[in-house]
Scaffold this motif. Sequence first.
Motif, PDB file in Angstrom:
ATOM      1  N   ASP A 198      -9.871 -13.170 -37.889  1.00 35.10           N
ATOM      2  CA  ASP A 198     -10.081 -12.094 -38.859  1.00 35.10           C
ATOM      3  C   ASP A 198      -9.824 -10.704 -38.276  1.00 35.10           C
ATOM      4  OD1 ASP A 198     -12.257 -11.735 -37.201  1.00 35.10           O
ATOM      5  OD2 ASP A 198     -13.752 -11.915 -38.784  1.00 35.10           O
ATOM      6  N   GLY A 199      -9.280 -10.640 -37.060  1.00 35.85           N
ATOM      7  CA  GLY A 199      -8.976  -9.353 -36.436  1.00 35.85           C
ATOM      8  C   GLY A 199     -10.076  -8.809 -35.564  1.00 35.85           C
ATOM      9  N   GLY A 200     -11.169  -9.535 -35.426  1.00 36.84           N
ATOM     10  CA  GLY A 200     -12.265  -9.120 -34.556  1.00 36.84           C
ATOM     11  C   GLY A 200     -12.023  -9.559 -33.119  1.00 36.84           C
ATOM     12  N   VAL A 201     -13.100  -9.716 -32.384  1.00 35.55           N
ATOM     13  CA  VAL A 201     -13.030 -10.132 -30.986  1.00 35.55           C
ATOM     14  C   VAL A 201     -13.977 -11.308 -30.771  1.00 35.55           C
ATOM     15  CG1 VAL A 201     -13.477  -9.450 -28.594  1.00 35.55           C
ATOM     16  CG2 VAL A 201     -12.453  -7.819 -30.187  1.00 35.55           C
ATOM     17  N   ILE A 202     -13.446 -12.404 -30.267  1.00 30.20           N
ATOM     18  CA  ILE A 202     -14.282 -13.560 -29.929  1.00 30.20           C
ATOM     19  C   ILE A 202     -14.944 -13.328 -28.578  1.00 30.20           C
ATOM     20  CG2 ILE A 202     -14.242 -16.004 -29.313  1.00 30.20           C
ATOM     21  CD1 ILE A 202     -11.953 -16.347 -31.340  1.00 30.20           C
ATOM     22  N   HIS A 203     -14.148 -12.865 -27.609  1.00 25.75           N
ATOM     23  CA  HIS A 203     -14.630 -12.704 -26.232  1.00 25.75           C
ATOM     24  C   HIS A 203     -13.740 -11.682 -25.537  1.00 25.75           C
ATOM     25  CE1 HIS A 203     -16.112 -13.873 -22.235  1.00 25.75           C
ATOM     26  NE2 HIS A 203     -14.847 -13.862 -21.848  1.00 25.75           N
ATOM     27  N   ALA A 204     -14.367 -10.862 -24.693  1.00 22.69           N
ATOM     28  CA  ALA A 204     -13.591  -9.906 -23.901  1.00 22.69           C
ATOM     29  C   ALA A 204     -14.200  -9.780 -22.519  1.00 22.69           C
ATOM     30  CB  ALA A 204     -13.565  -8.539 -24.581  1.00 22.69           C
ATOM     31  N   GLU A 205     -13.355  -9.465 -21.555  1.00 19.80           N
ATOM     32  CA  GLU A 205     -13.779  -9.216 -20.176  1.00 19.80           C
ATOM     33  C   GLU A 205     -13.238  -7.856 -19.777  1.00 19.80           C
ATOM     34  OE1 GLU A 205     -12.154 -12.556 -18.084  1.00 19.80           O
ATOM     35  OE2 GLU A 205     -13.442 -13.979 -19.156  1.00 19.80           O
ATOM     36  N   LEU A 206     -14.150  -6.976 -19.354  1.00 19.72           N
ATOM     37  CA  LEU A 206     -13.775  -5.627 -18.940  1.00 19.72           C
ATOM     38  C   LEU A 206     -14.164  -5.452 -17.481  1.00 19.72           C
ATOM     39  CD1 LEU A 206     -15.191  -3.647 -22.006  1.00 19.72           C
ATOM     40  CD2 LEU A 206     -12.946  -4.702 -21.759  1.00 19.72           C
ATOM     41  N   THR A 207     -13.259  -4.916 -16.683  1.00 21.58           N
ATOM     42  CA  THR A 207     -13.534  -4.717 -15.261  1.00 21.58           C
ATOM     43  C   THR A 207     -13.727  -3.239 -14.954  1.00 21.58           C
ATOM     44  OG1 THR A 207     -11.184  -4.596 -14.707  1.00 21.58           O
ATOM     45  CG2 THR A 207     -12.239  -6.775 -14.586  1.00 21.58           C
ATOM     46  N   TYR A 208     -14.365  -3.001 -13.805  1.00 21.13           N
ATOM     47  CA  TYR A 208     -14.571  -1.633 -13.343  1.00 21.13           C
ATOM     48  C   TYR A 208     -14.516  -1.630 -11.826  1.00 21.13           C
ATOM     49  CZ  TYR A 208     -16.342   3.037 -12.806  1.00 21.13           C
ATOM     50  OH  TYR A 208     -16.446   4.353 -12.487  1.00 21.13           O
ATOM     51  N   GLY A 209     -13.796  -0.677 -11.255  1.00 19.01           N
ATOM     52  CA  GLY A 209     -13.759  -0.513  -9.803  1.00 19.01           C
ATOM     53  C   GLY A 209     -12.865  -1.522  -9.115  1.00 19.01           C
ATOM     54  N   ALA A 210     -12.970  -1.527  -7.783  1.00 18.63           N
ATOM     55  CA  ALA A 210     -12.153  -2.417  -6.956  1.00 18.63           C
ATOM     56  C   ALA A 210     -12.915  -2.763  -5.693  1.00 18.63           C
ATOM     57  CB  ALA A 210     -10.830  -1.734  -6.606  1.00 18.63           C
ATOM     58  N   GLY A 211     -12.446  -3.759  -5.002  1.00 18.62           N
ATOM     59  CA  GLY A 211     -13.047  -4.143  -3.731  1.00 18.62           C
ATOM     60  C   GLY A 211     -14.485  -4.589  -3.876  1.00 18.62           C
ATOM     61  N   GLU A 212     -15.316  -4.184  -2.916  1.00 19.49           N
ATOM     62  CA  GLU A 212     -16.717  -4.606  -2.902  1.00 19.49           C
ATOM     63  C   GLU A 212     -17.518  -4.064  -4.074  1.00 19.49           C
ATOM     64  OE1 GLU A 212     -18.453  -3.569   0.804  1.00 19.49           O
ATOM     65  OE2 GLU A 212     -17.275  -5.017   1.933  1.00 19.49           O
ATOM     66  N   ARG A 242     -16.355  -3.648  -7.202  1.00 15.30           N
ATOM     67  CA  ARG A 242     -15.820  -3.983  -8.515  1.00 15.30           C
ATOM     68  C   ARG A 242     -16.855  -4.788  -9.302  1.00 15.30           C
ATOM     69  NH1 ARG A 242     -11.779  -9.167  -8.116  1.00 15.30           N
ATOM     70  NH2 ARG A 242     -13.455 -10.436  -7.385  1.00 15.30           N
ATOM     71  N   GLY A 243     -16.771  -4.650 -10.598  1.00 15.30           N
ATOM     72  CA  GLY A 243     -17.690  -5.365 -11.471  1.00 15.30           C
ATOM     73  C   GLY A 243     -17.020  -5.732 -12.772  1.00 15.30           C
ATOM     74  N   MET A 244     -17.768  -6.422 -13.598  1.00 15.55           N
ATOM     75  CA  MET A 244     -17.241  -6.859 -14.880  1.00 15.55           C
ATOM     76  C   MET A 244     -18.385  -6.976 -15.868  1.00 15.55           C
ATOM     77  SD  MET A 244     -15.397 -10.488 -15.934  1.00 15.55           S
ATOM     78  CE  MET A 244     -13.952 -10.244 -14.901  1.00 15.55           C
ATOM     79  N   VAL A 245     -18.085  -6.713 -17.136  1.00 18.59           N
ATOM     80  CA  VAL A 245     -18.969  -7.049 -18.238  1.00 18.59           C
ATOM     81  C   VAL A 245     -18.160  -7.882 -19.210  1.00 18.59           C
ATOM     82  CG1 VAL A 245     -20.502  -5.055 -18.055  1.00 18.59           C
ATOM     83  CG2 VAL A 245     -18.512  -4.927 -19.539  1.00 18.59           C
ATOM     84  N   MET A 246     -18.832  -8.819 -19.850  1.00 13.75           N
ATOM     85  CA  MET A 246     -18.204  -9.582 -20.926  1.00 13.75           C
ATOM     86  C   MET A 246     -18.772  -9.055 -22.231  1.00 13.75           C
ATOM     87  SD  MET A 246     -17.708 -13.425 -19.397  1.00 13.75           S
ATOM     88  CE  MET A 246     -19.403 -13.797 -19.035  1.00 13.75           C
ATOM     89  N   CYS A 297     -31.109  -1.810 -18.126  1.00 15.82           N
ATOM     90  CA  CYS A 297     -29.891  -1.012 -18.153  1.00 15.82           C
ATOM     91  C   CYS A 297     -28.917  -1.602 -17.150  1.00 15.82           C
ATOM     92  CB  CYS A 297     -30.173   0.462 -17.859  1.00 15.82           C
ATOM     93  SG  CYS A 297     -30.487   0.849 -16.139  1.00 15.82           S
ATOM     94  N   LEU A 298     -27.684  -1.160 -17.246  1.00 17.41           N
ATOM     95  CA  LEU A 298     -26.650  -1.614 -16.323  1.00 17.41           C
ATOM     96  C   LEU A 298     -26.349  -0.473 -15.374  1.00 17.41           C
ATOM     97  CD1 LEU A 298     -25.672  -2.750 -19.457  1.00 17.41           C
ATOM     98  CD2 LEU A 298     -24.553  -4.219 -17.808  1.00 17.41           C
ATOM     99  N   TYR A 299     -26.306  -0.766 -14.068  1.00 15.49           N
ATOM    100  CA  TYR A 299     -26.005   0.248 -13.066  1.00 15.49           C
ATOM    101  C   TYR A 299     -24.581   0.050 -12.572  1.00 15.49           C
ATOM    102  CZ  TYR A 299     -26.139   3.157  -8.925  1.00 15.49           C
ATOM    103  OH  TYR A 299     -25.865   4.127  -7.993  1.00 15.49           O
ATOM    104  N   VAL A 300     -23.823   1.158 -12.516  1.00 17.90           N
ATOM    105  CA  VAL A 300     -22.431   1.121 -12.073  1.00 17.90           C
ATOM    106  C   VAL A 300     -22.240   2.167 -10.978  1.00 17.90           C
ATOM    107  CG1 VAL A 300     -20.015   1.353 -12.772  1.00 17.90           C
ATOM    108  CG2 VAL A 300     -21.696   0.434 -14.395  1.00 17.90           C
ATOM    109  N   VAL A 301     -21.669   1.763  -9.847  1.00 20.52           N
ATOM    110  CA  VAL A 301     -21.390   2.674  -8.743  1.00 20.52           C
ATOM    111  C   VAL A 301     -20.126   3.472  -9.075  1.00 20.52           C
ATOM    112  CG1 VAL A 301     -20.828   2.854  -6.284  1.00 20.52           C
ATOM    113  CG2 VAL A 301     -22.402   1.065  -7.075  1.00 20.52           C
TER     114      VAL A 301
END
Length: 132
Positions: free
Chosen positions: A33-47, A49-53, A76-80
């Motif tokens: 229907d044009g929505g989103v079933i699942h997504a993976e988003l990344t942030y940063g690199a190396g040690e 790096r992180g991800m949220v789904m 809450c979510l903490y991001v370096v």
Amino acid sequence: MIPCLRYADPKAAIRFLTEAFGFVEKLVIPSPDGGVIHAELTYGAGETRGMVMVGGAERKFFDMHLPAEVRGVTDCLYVVVADTDAHCAKARAAGAEILEGPLDREYGSREYVARDPGGYLWDFGTYDPWKG
């Protein structure tokens, strides 16, 4: 660990998280229907790096509820980040609700706290627990 967040409008959430907070789309699985079933988003690199789904809220997953449904959040979510002030300025310009900061913490981190349109709290700072 990879946090999994559910949003009433996951497409808008993905757009916000990439524009305001600097996440990068790794995978987005669209629904028929044009929505989103699942997504993976990344942030940063190396040690650091992180991800949220990210997913939608139309299907109840166990007993998960959106922050708006329970009128609050319990964590809450903490991001370096390397430059808290620049990151905060970008987030503010993209419409993030800045709740606190940027400010210096007593443990040496420079941080700010924001709320995303889904109601989740995000804490961005220079403290990297992997480096001690």
